[in-house]
Scaffold this motif. Structure first.
Motif, mmCIF file in Angstrom:
data_model
loop_
_atom_site.group_PDB
_atom_site.id
_atom_site.type_symbol
_atom_site.label_atom_id
_atom_site.label_comp_id
_atom_site.label_asym_id
_atom_site.label_seq_id
_atom_site.Cartn_x
_atom_site.Cartn_y
_atom_site.Cartn_z
ATOM 1 N N ASP B 163 0.839 -1.186 0.000
ATOM 2 C CA ASP B 163 0.000 0.000 0.000
ATOM 3 C C ASP B 163 0.884 1.250 0.000
ATOM 4 O O ASP B 163 1.898 1.288 0.695
ATOM 5 C CB ASP B 163 -0.880 0.020 1.250
ATOM 6 N N ALA B 164 0.479 2.240 -0.782
ATOM 7 C CA ALA B 164 1.263 3.469 -0.845
ATOM 8 C C ALA B 164 1.208 4.219 0.482
ATOM 9 O O ALA B 164 2.069 5.028 0.781
ATOM 10 C CB ALA B 164 0.749 4.356 -1.975
ATOM 11 N N ALA B 165 0.172 3.975 1.259
ATOM 12 C CA ALA B 165 0.037 4.617 2.570
ATOM 13 C C ALA B 165 -0.958 3.794 3.372
ATOM 14 O O ALA B 165 -1.690 2.984 2.809
ATOM 15 C CB ALA B 165 -0.474 6.044 2.416
ATOM 16 N N GLY B 166 -0.967 4.016 4.670
ATOM 17 C CA GLY B 166 -1.980 3.374 5.496
ATOM 18 C C GLY B 166 -1.422 2.320 6.432
ATOM 19 O O GLY B 166 -0.260 1.924 6.316
ATOM 20 N N TRP B 167 -2.254 1.903 7.347
ATOM 21 C CA TRP B 167 -1.848 0.942 8.366
ATOM 22 C C TRP B 167 -2.978 -0.057 8.523
ATOM 23 O O TRP B 167 -3.620 -0.137 9.543
ATOM 24 C CB TRP B 167 -1.553 1.687 9.681
ATOM 25 N N ASP B 168 -3.269 -0.795 7.454
ATOM 26 C CA ASP B 168 -4.392 -1.715 7.474
ATOM 27 C C ASP B 168 -3.978 -3.148 7.183
ATOM 28 O O ASP B 168 -4.528 -4.081 7.748
ATOM 29 C CB ASP B 168 -5.436 -1.273 6.448
ATOM 30 N N GLU B 169 -3.020 -3.297 6.258
ATOM 31 C CA GLU B 169 -2.620 -4.653 5.870
ATOM 32 C C GLU B 169 -1.430 -5.099 6.691
ATOM 33 O O GLU B 169 -0.635 -4.280 7.147
ATOM 34 C CB GLU B 169 -2.201 -4.634 4.395
ATOM 35 N N ASP B 172 1.972 -3.596 5.808
ATOM 36 C CA ASP B 172 2.130 -2.147 5.750
ATOM 37 C C ASP B 172 3.360 -1.620 6.495
ATOM 38 O O ASP B 172 3.674 -0.454 6.391
ATOM 39 C CB ASP B 172 0.864 -1.447 6.282
ATOM 40 N N ARG B 251 4.113 10.560 8.544
ATOM 41 C CA ARG B 251 3.288 11.407 7.685
ATOM 42 C C ARG B 251 3.258 10.859 6.258
ATOM 43 O O ARG B 251 2.221 10.839 5.605
ATOM 44 C CB ARG B 251 3.842 12.843 7.651
ATOM 45 N N VAL B 252 4.427 10.414 5.782
ATOM 46 C CA VAL B 252 4.512 9.954 4.394
ATOM 47 C C VAL B 252 3.678 8.687 4.200
ATOM 48 O O VAL B 252 2.994 8.529 3.190
ATOM 49 C CB VAL B 252 5.988 9.705 4.000
ATOM 50 N N PHE B 253 3.734 7.781 5.180
ATOM 51 C CA PHE B 253 3.044 6.505 5.005
ATOM 52 C C PHE B 253 1.751 6.402 5.804
ATOM 53 O O PHE B 253 1.142 5.344 5.861
ATOM 54 C CB PHE B 253 3.980 5.345 5.381
ATOM 55 N N GLN B 254 1.353 7.511 6.418
ATOM 56 C CA GLN B 254 0.106 7.511 7.172
ATOM 57 C C GLN B 254 0.095 6.384 8.197
ATOM 58 O O GLN B 254 -0.763 5.495 8.179
ATOM 59 C CB GLN B 254 -1.082 7.398 6.191
ATOM 60 N N PRO B 256 -0.014 5.380 12.244
ATOM 61 C CA PRO B 256 -0.438 5.985 13.515
ATOM 62 C C PRO B 256 0.573 5.773 14.631
ATOM 63 O O PRO B 256 0.261 5.185 15.654
ATOM 64 C CB PRO B 256 -1.758 5.274 13.825
#
Lengths: 556, 307
Positions: B163-169, B172, B251-254, B256
């Motif tokens: 994922d280009a960003a986020g903390w779901d998979e 990540d 910030r870049v990868f969102q 938390p």
């Protein structure tokens, strides 16, 4: 033999990478999955500072509250229009006495009936001095609302709110307020659940746990499902909502994405249906490629400079900017079109007055006098005693530290130097120092912005009244005050607009402020989202939104 | 050994108290306050009421003592920015995230950095040295705010591996870890190269060679042990820094993580959160430095546990 093993290992490695590549490349995007599930994925700026509508002040909170809660009036499909909310109907007299008829079927998300007493209690909480709600002034149109909030009266029954029965709410206002209905869509006017709040503390306790995901009860089309701090907030359909059958989404997930570049990447990666904003550098690219995802809509906000009309020179004499001709010259020397097209490039609109987009808020009397005329600027400056900028004392533009503000200040510095030969410096300060100096009038010229709270020029013009906490220019004008005050007592909407128009004309003639541009909202929206209408107040009608898979929803 | 530990423990408490006191003074000296914001200004009465509610109207020494007491009794104050959320909940939520990015980054930094630096040091001024030095310098020069988006663009948007960003998979953590790890591995490689080169010309290495030890034994058994000391020294504070997160990478990868709160709690004048995070970081740094000291003493008999 050894080389054979090497080759086999290398081949396996390559095959593995190719397999991984093809698996990952062909996985569905999160938006594709969410569209099928009816979950709207929204970029929402920063982590909300609270989920208590009475303590909030920011936009990320606003976008969540309008999903969770509903006031007497709700946004229509066009969110700037008004539709019945908890109140199914209403009537008014002189725009001062309002009676709202609440739906008997209205319930909280835990099934508890919602009555007019909830509204009375909520308004009392919002106005309680002990709660110190930062946005309490939104309820000042209520008779005695301000007096109660500032502690001048202690008895809430004197405030203009009454509940003659469980489904009738009566509001008595300070004066005629034709824009009240629009105001009621603001979260400060939303009901909050007394039966839950009082479980975790007193009415006026801040920071209690009633807003935790396990406890929060709301009355809007959605209810809180899960809050993952700085990760996401998920809301799901509220089965007890009176209009639940017309809510098309199953849920909404709000992601607090602070960086606009990251948000744009997440959108391009198929992770978001809707972004809150987008990086300035990407706007030309999306605009030129005519991307169906790119939206650029007007926003009820104005970027301007404040001028301290009480500024003094070091030797104690009044600063030239205290002369209205000088302020006019400064304004006339700004080529706003050039600033927008060559420097900002975000599609902003040149400010021709202080109140932005008057045609969108039913304000036909708006003066449109701000323009670019360097010759007139030079003439006025000469008349004020500074021909060709001679002997004009240098002054500083105060900005808070930000690349964007600096760019604009530099452009203006250049224009004032070129057209008027006035030497200007730029002073950037940390956020809080900048705010403090602005409040204490320790500046000559400083950058500022103002965002409207409701669809009426009043939200922009009230701050220039003498002594208003947001005036911050030292400017005072008796005629302006008189006209503004008259407008707050005027029952005839047409005449009221005339008074406000005349007041703004005085403001723009005296120019304690230099309007620069009106904002636009640049953002990205997936074509999967149907029934979307933009609002100049960034209101949303979530219940009208629908998700339908479209061909172009996969990432670019 | 016991005396060493006790003395270090007491020193650590002193350091943490000092950090708290300094942070407390700085956040209160900074102009502005937690209740100041753009646009709509709060009335003076409201600000006074808020200050009274949170106890900011009391004299500063009293506030400091109250704060210390709350910390010691684990009755954590609420964040001023994130209303209703106790500061310890913020740390408990964010720290594991930062740890799950920072720990692989740390391993990666070591696994890449040490061999890279050693390879350069073993063949000084050859192509091998130059290449590894170039790689290390490039790693140091490219800031994470450039490397992060580049990785996100290529492996996220272009190849869609992650994922280009986020903390779901579950995957990540990879791109943020790589971003952090590359930068730290470059530092470690440079340190390693320098210190191994210095060690290899020392007398005891010549002695080992003279005794007929194989080159591998000389490097691995004798030289590396000593050459790793500067790296270890660097690793103490660096590890604390890595596992508490980086605002840029977050910030870049969102993500938390905790790094964002370091910066935003200060700019938001969120006294409670800023102090708690400073204390948390001070505890980590003290702890890591202690561990480093112990390992150093074990590796290098010349240091020992003497005071």
């Amino acid at each position: 033999m050894k080389w054979l093993i090497s080759i086999v290992i290398a081949a396996l490695l390559v095959a593995g990478v190719l397999w991984f590549d093809s698996v990952r490349r062909n996985r569905p995007t999160r938006v594709e999955v969410a569209t099928r599930e009816g979950i709207l994925l929204v970029g929402n700026g920063s982590e909300p500072q609270t989920l208590d509508p009475h303590l909030a002040t920011g936009q990320p909170e606003h976008e969540i509250f309008i999903a969770l809660f509903e006031g007497l009036v709700a946004p229509a499909v066009d969110p700037d229009e008004n539709a019945p909310g908890v109140a199914s109907s209403w009537e008014q007299k002189d725009y001062t006495e309002w009676t709202f008829h609440l739906r008997p079927e209205a319930k909280w998300s835990d099934g508890v009936p919602l009555t007019s007493a909830d509204f009375v209690w909520s308004f009392q909480r919002m106005l309680s001095p002990d709660l110190a709600g930062e946005y309490a002034s939104m309820l000042y149109p209520l008779k005695n609302g301000e007096a109660y909030n500032t502690g001048k009266i202690k008895d809430f029954s004197q405030v203009g709110v009454g509940a003659p029965d469980a489904h009738t709410l009566r509001l008595t206002l300070v004066g005629p307020t034709p824009y009240l209905l629009g105001m009621l869509k603001h979260y400060t006017w939303f009901p909050v659940p007394r039966h839950v709040i009082e479980k975790f503390g007193k009415m006026t306790d801040r920071d209690t746990r009633w807003t935790d995901d396990a406890n929060l009860v709301s009355n809007g089309p959605f209810k809180l499902k899960q809050r993952l701090f700085t990760h996401s907030i998920t809301v799901e359909k509220n089965p007890y909502y009176w209009d639940a059958k017309n809510v098309k989404l199953n849920g909404i997930r709000f992601y607090p994405i602070v960086s606009d570049s990251t948000e744009e990447r997440a959108f391009a990666d198929g992770q978001l249906h809707l972004t809150l904003t987008m990086p300035l550098t990407k706007i030309p690219e999306y605009r030129e490629s005519h991307s169906p995802a790119f939206h650029e809509d007007p926003l009820l906000s104005v970027y301007f400079y404040r001028v301290n009309v009480t500024a003094k020179l070091p030797d104690g004499r009044p600063h030239p900017v205290t002369d209205k001709r000088v302020r006019k010259a400064l304004s006339l020397a700004i080529d706003r079109e050039s600033l927008i097209h060559n420097v900002l490039r975000g599609g902003q609109k040149s400010a021709v007055g202080f109140v932005p987009y008057p045609d969108k808020i039913g304000y036909p009397n708006a003066p449109k006098v701000i323009h670019y005329d360097p010759n007139e600027a030079r003439r006025l400056l000469a008349e004020a005693g500074y021909p060709d900028g001679k002997d004009f004392p240098s002054f500083k533009i105060l900005i808070n530290t930000s690349e964007g503000h600096r760019t604009i200040a530099e452009a203006l510095q250049e224009m004032w130097k070129k057209e008027l030969h006035i030497p200007v410096e730029i002073l950037n300060q940390d956020w809080s120092v900048y705010l403090q100096n602005q409040q204490e009038l320790k500046y000559t010229v400083c950058r500022a912005g103002w965002v409207g709270d409701y669809l009426d020029p009043d939200t922009f013009l009230r701050i220039w009244k003498t002594g208003d906490g947001n005036n911050e220019t030292g400017w005072t004008n008796a005629r302006y005050d008189q006209l503004y005050d008259a407008s707050t007592k005027e029952p005839d909407p047409k005449k009221r607009m005339e008074e406000l128009g005349e007041a703004e004309s005085i403001l723009l003639d005296d120019l304690p402020i230099i309007p620069i541009y009106w904002y636009v909202h640049d953002y990205l929206l997936s074509p999967d989202v149907k029934n979307w209408r933009h609002s100049v107040l960034e209101q949303r009608c979530y219940k009208a939104l629908e998700l339908v898979p479209s061909a172009s929803s996969s990432p670019k | 050994m016991l005396r060493f530990c006790v003395s270090r423990f007491l020193q650590g408490i002193g350091v943490i108290l000092a950090v708290l006191l300094i942070t407390f003074t700085i956040v209160h000296l900074a102009p502005g306050g937690p209740f100041q914001r753009e646009g709509k200004q709060l009335s003076k009465e409201t600000v006074e009421r808020l200050n009274a509610y949170y106890g900011f109207d009391k004299p500063l020494p009293v506030q400091f003592l109250v704060y210390l007491k709350r910390m010691l009794t684990l009755d954590m104050p609420p964040s001023l920015t994130f209303k209703g959320i106790p500061v310890d909940r913020i740390i408990r939520q964010a720290f594991p995230v930062s740890l799950s990015i920072g720990f692989p980054a740390l391993i990666m930094a070591l696994v890449i950095g040490i061999p890279l630096g050693a390879a350069a040091a073993l063949r000084p001024n050859t192509l091998q040295d130059r290449l590894s030095t170039i790689a290390a310098t490039a790693g140091i020069c490219i800031p994470s705010m450039v490397l992060g988006p580049l990785l996100a663009l290529y492996f996220g948007l272009h190849r869609r591996w992650f994922d280009a960003a986020g903390w779901d998979e579950p995957s990540d953590w990879v791109l943020p870890s790589v971003t952090l790890g590359v930068i730290y591995s470059s530092y470690i490689a440079r340190l390693m190269r320098g210190s191994l080169r210095e060690t290899l010309v020392q007398e005891f290495i010549r002695t080992a060679r003279a005794k007929g030890a194989s080159e591998a034994a000389v490097v691995l058994r004798h030289a590396m042990k000593l050459a790793c000391l500067p790296v270890l020294n660097f690793l103490g504070p660096a590890a604390a820094g890595i596992i508490t997160g980086s605002i840029v990478v977050e910030r870049v990868f969102q993500v938390p993580g905790l790094g964002q709160h370091f910066v935003s709690s200060a700019t938001n004048h969120d006294f409670n959160l800023a102090l708690t995070i400073a204390a948390f970081f001070a505890v980590l740094i003290t702890l890591f430095n202690f561990v480093v000291d112990v390992i150093q003493a074990l590796l290098n008999p010349r240091i020992g546990f003497a005071e």
